[in-house]
Every structure is written in structure tokens, then in C-alpha cells.
Design a protein around this motif. Structure first.
Motif, short mmCIF file in Angstrom:
data_model
loop_
_atom_site.label_atom_id
_atom_site.label_comp_id
_atom_site.label_asym_id
_atom_site.label_seq_id
_atom_site.Cartn_x
_atom_site.Cartn_y
_atom_site.Cartn_z
N ALA A 74 4.34 6.81 -3.41
CA ALA A 74 3.28 7.78 -3.22
C ALA A 74 3.85 9.45 -3.32
N THR B 37 -1.95 2.73 -7.86
CA THR B 37 -1.90 4.23 -7.86
C THR B 37 -1.72 4.36 -9.61
N ASN C 214 0.85 -1.15 -0.06
CA ASN C 214 0.06 -0.10 0.09
C ASN C 214 0.87 1.29 -0.09
N PRO C 215 0.84 2.24 -1.06
CA PRO C 215 -0.21 2.17 -2.04
C PRO C 215 0.03 1.76 -3.44
N GLY C 216 1.09 1.23 -3.73
CA GLY C 216 1.24 1.07 -5.06
C GLY C 216 1.07 -0.40 -5.55
N ARG D 200 -3.86 7.42 -5.13
CA ARG D 200 -3.97 5.82 -4.77
C ARG D 200 -5.58 5.52 -5.04
N SER E 181 -2.22 10.40 -1.66
CA SER E 181 -1.25 10.23 -0.57
C SER E 181 -0.33 10.99 0.16
N SER F 190 -8.55 2.70 -4.32
CA SER F 190 -9.15 1.41 -4.11
C SER F 190 -10.40 0.89 -4.78
#
Length: 430
Positions: free
Chosen positions: A400, A346, A160-162, A406, A382, A408
């Protein structure tokens, strides 16, 4: 239900750890909203407090609703036991607590959730612990960072996040060679997409707030123990291998064997740190897990479609989703996460920081929140939020950077999500 190796994931996510309530016959696990439990007699109470008998004392330590959740998550992860707690951040501290001591360190991936980077960079220093951040795509660099005071290696299965995929087995081999445990945060993958213990992880941590619950209602965390680590192989882990004064010199590993870490997490961790999950949160999470595989399949299906569309869009610089055939992590994904790369990734917007802010402010279906793993599609910038406390160098290393958002991906209709992104990108880059 008596859990069996013959039962498949879809069955276990509904039944593992649960039986009809013995008092009422209730089919759904009740919420045991109580602080304490009546002992049969004085001898029963003494046996419970001496850890000679397993049972319920006080809900800071154990609760029947939480116990079902713990067994279910442990079963799905292929572990021997689990301890649930109040949040994912609490789970990380709970996992480290029996391992660490003043002057000891951990080696962690540079690709971690921003809050974890802050926790490991700053907060744990107050315990006298420290952290070395290393690129986990270079196992030799991880090996070189480990020293005599290193007590754990920590990474994320899907970062997280990539959305980067970690080669869990390669890093597990490094940790094994050093005689220290590998801790994997499996929040973004869930045990449906990745079972880190099968790839050599010692401990698995979750923010149950995310995909396991899946509906954005309650906070929670969990630590799962593989039961495979020999805590007495050396003198690095005295909390588990040496006499515990609070229990009259009992040695956790000698007494509880494969369950040593789990019992320590309850008898010492929850007792003294008090990071308890409330039973209502456990109930919501149990209900969420019942549909985990169905939701994760849809998250993956939608994420692939959205990521492929973004990758072809001229307003986007790049997309990090490992489910794309163009991703450098695609081949690794097929080994580590064969059912898909999850719903988190992302993408970089042409126009940088300002364009990202405009994009976030222009979306209708996507919700701008500091969360992930919901049935709803979510977005965040982010660099200005979850990773704001990091230096720009740390932000870039974590995937980030200032020109990156990012997302979801939820379980809505993928075409609706693409249309929403399309109109917002037009506003952001015009």
C-alpha cells in the motif's frame, strides 16, 4: 434442510442452517428482534445457564437469526461451528481471546489490512499481547519467529490490499509443528474461492461486511472453528483445556470436544466482550450469501478483464492481481484459489501520490469509499486512508505504498469500468 456432503456449494449457500419457521411456516429466516427468551421452567433456565442444554437465553449470547447465519458460514467453510459478532475487527479479537494471555504473542503476515496491522501493532498491547510481523512467503522466517510464548499464527488467504495469495498449507505446517493454531482471514476470498480449513487452518475469520453480505449495508464478523485442533495437547491454552471457574470448574475441551472453541466463543467471548451481531444484520448477510457464488464468479471475471487492460496501459507502473498470468502468485492461486483470485487488487499510477489522488477524484462509476466486496466497484488510496497510520516502510510491505491505489471490482459491465478508469487516468497523468 439437513446439510449433506452430497449438497453442492450453490445449494448450501441458500439452504444451510435454515428450515421453514416452525411457528409460521415462513420460508425466509425471520428476524428475531428480541432481547430475551421465555424459559419453560426453572430447571430449563438452570440447564441453559450451566451449558447442560443448548438454547436461547439472551440475544447478547444467542439469537435464532444469528444461529442460522453461523451454521451457514460454518458449513460453507467446512467447519464444525461458528460465532458471529459485530465486525471483522471484533472477530479477530474474538478469535484471539481464548488463546492469549499477558506476555503472549502472535506471528502475523506483513501483508494485512492496515486496520489489522494497527490493531496488532498497538491496540492488543493494552491486553499485554504483542505481535511479530513476518513475510509469509518465507515459511522458515515464520518458524524462526515462533517462540515459547507464541499462541497463534495469523494471515490472510488473499491479502488486502494487494491481492497476494498466501500458501496456507505451507504456513499451516509451520504452525502444526509448533503446536499452535493458524488463523486465516478469508474475507477477500470467501469460502467460494478458498476454504482455508482444507489447507490446514485451525480458525477462519471474516468481515461479513464485505463479500459475504455483498451489498454494503451492514457490519458483521464471524469466527469459524475447524474442530480439528487438540486444545489439550499441551498447557498453552488453559482457557480451553483447564477448569473454568465461571462454570464450576468445567473444562471446555473435555466437555465439548470439537465444539470447544465455538462454545467458549459464545459462553465466554460474547458473554463478557459483548461484541454481538444484531439479528437484522444477520438477516441481510444471509440474503447476501444466497448469491455469493454468482457474485464471486462475476467479480473474478471482471477483475481479470480490468487487470489485463491496466497491465497494458502505459500510465500504470504495475498491477498486483494474482489472476494475471504474469503474477508471481498466479501458480499459487491455482492451488489455493482455483476458482479465481477474487476482485481485489492494487495498481501503481505513474506520477505517484499526487496522481493517485487525482485519479480517485476523477472517477465516476467507481465509488471512493473505505470498503470492499460490494457489488459496486470501489477505489481507495490506501496510503492516505486505510494504511495512513502505518510507517512508509509498513505501507510498502503491505503493498500500500504512496503511489498505489486499491480497487475492489464490482459486478457492473467490465467495459464501463475500463472506460471510467481510462478517462480518470488521462486526467491524473496529464
Amino acid at each position: 434442510m439437513a446439510d449433506s456432503p452430497k449438497h453442492q456449494f450453490d445449494t448450501l449457500q441458500i439452504h444451510a442452517g435454515a428450515t421453514p419457521d416452525p411457528a409460521t411456516g415462513a420460508r425466509q429466516t425471520p428476524i428475531y428482534q428480541t432481547t430475551a427468551y421465555v424459559f419453560r421452567d426453572a430447571d430449563h433456565a438452570a440447564a441453559l445457564f450451566n451449558l447442560q442444554e443448548v438454547g436461547y437465553i439472551y440475544s447478547r449470547l444467542t439469537n435464532p437469526t444469528n444461529a442460522v447465519l453461523q451454521e451457514r458460514i460454518a458449513t460453507l467453510e467446512g467447519g464444525v461451528g461458528a460465532v458471529c459478532c459485530s465486525s471483522g475487527h471484533a472477530a479477530q479479537i474474538m478469535a484471539l481471546f481464548p488463546l492469549m494471555g499477558p506476555g503472549k504473542n502472535i506471528v502475523a503476515s506483513t501483508r494485512l489490512y492496515g486496520g489489522t496491522v494497527t490493531q496488532f501493532s498497538h491496540t492488543i498491547k493494552r491486553f499485554g499481547w504483542s505481535c511479530k510481523f513476518v513475510d509469509f512467503d518465507d515459511p522458515q522466517a515464520v518458524a524462526d519467529a515462533i517462540d515459547d510464548d507464541t499462541r497463534a499464527v495469523f494471515g490472510e488467504a488473499i491479502a488486502n490490499p494487494g491481492g497476494y495469495i498466501m500458501d496456507v498449507r505451507a504456513i499451516a505446517d509451520v504452525a502444526d509443528a509448533a503446536g499452535i493454531p493458524l488463523i486465516i482471514d478469508n474475507t477477500s476470498a470467501t469460502p467460494y474461492l478458498c476454504r482455508p480449513i482444507e489447507h490446514g487452518a485451525t480458525l477462519v475469520v471474516h468481515s461479513t461486511t464485505k463479500y459475504l453480505t455483498g451489498n454494503g449495508t451492514v457490519m458483521g464478523g464471524c469466527v469459524v472453528d475447524s474442530g480439528k485442533f487438540d486444545w489439550s495437547a499441551n498447557d498453552k491454552f488453559p482457557s480451553l483445556s483447564q477448569p473454568e471457574e465461571a462454570y464450576h470448574g468445567m473444562k471446555f475441551h473435555e466437555t465439548f470436544g470439537a465444539m470447544a472453541f465455538t462454545f467458549h466463543g459464545i459462553a465466554i467471548g460474547l458473554r463478557d466482550l459483548g461484541m454481538t451481531m444484531n439479528p437484522q444484520a444477520a438477516h441481510y448477510t444471509l440474503m447476501g450469501i444466497e448469491t455469493l457464488s454468482l457474485r464471486m464468479d462475476r467479480h473474478v471475471q471482471n477483475a481479470v478483464k480490468v487487470a489485463e487492460w491496466l497491465e497494458q496501459d502505459d500510465r500504470v507502473d504495475y498491477v498486483t492481481y494474482a489472476g494475471l498470468k504474469s503474477s508471481p502468485y498466479h501458480e499459487r492461486m491455482q492451488k489455493v484459489c482455483p476458482k479465481g483470485a477474487g476482485g481485489l487488487f492494487t495498481f501503481a499510477v505513474k506520477g505517484g501520490y499526487d496522481a493517485c489522488v487525482k485519479l480517485v477524484n476523477s472517477l465516476d462509476i467507481f465509488s471512493h469509499v473505505a470498503n470492499l466486496g460490494d457489488t459496486r466497484s470501489l477505489i481507495i488510496h490506501s496510503a492516505s486512508t486505510t494504511h495512513r497510520q502505518l510507517t512508509e516502510e509498513q505501507q510498502e510491505a503491505a503493498g500500500a505504498g504512496p503511489g498505489v491505489v486499491r480497487i475492489s471490482i464490482g459486478t457492473e459491465d467490465a467495459d464501463d469500468l475500463i472506460a471510467d478508469l481510462d478517462q480518470a487516468l488521462t486526467k491524473a497523468t496529464s
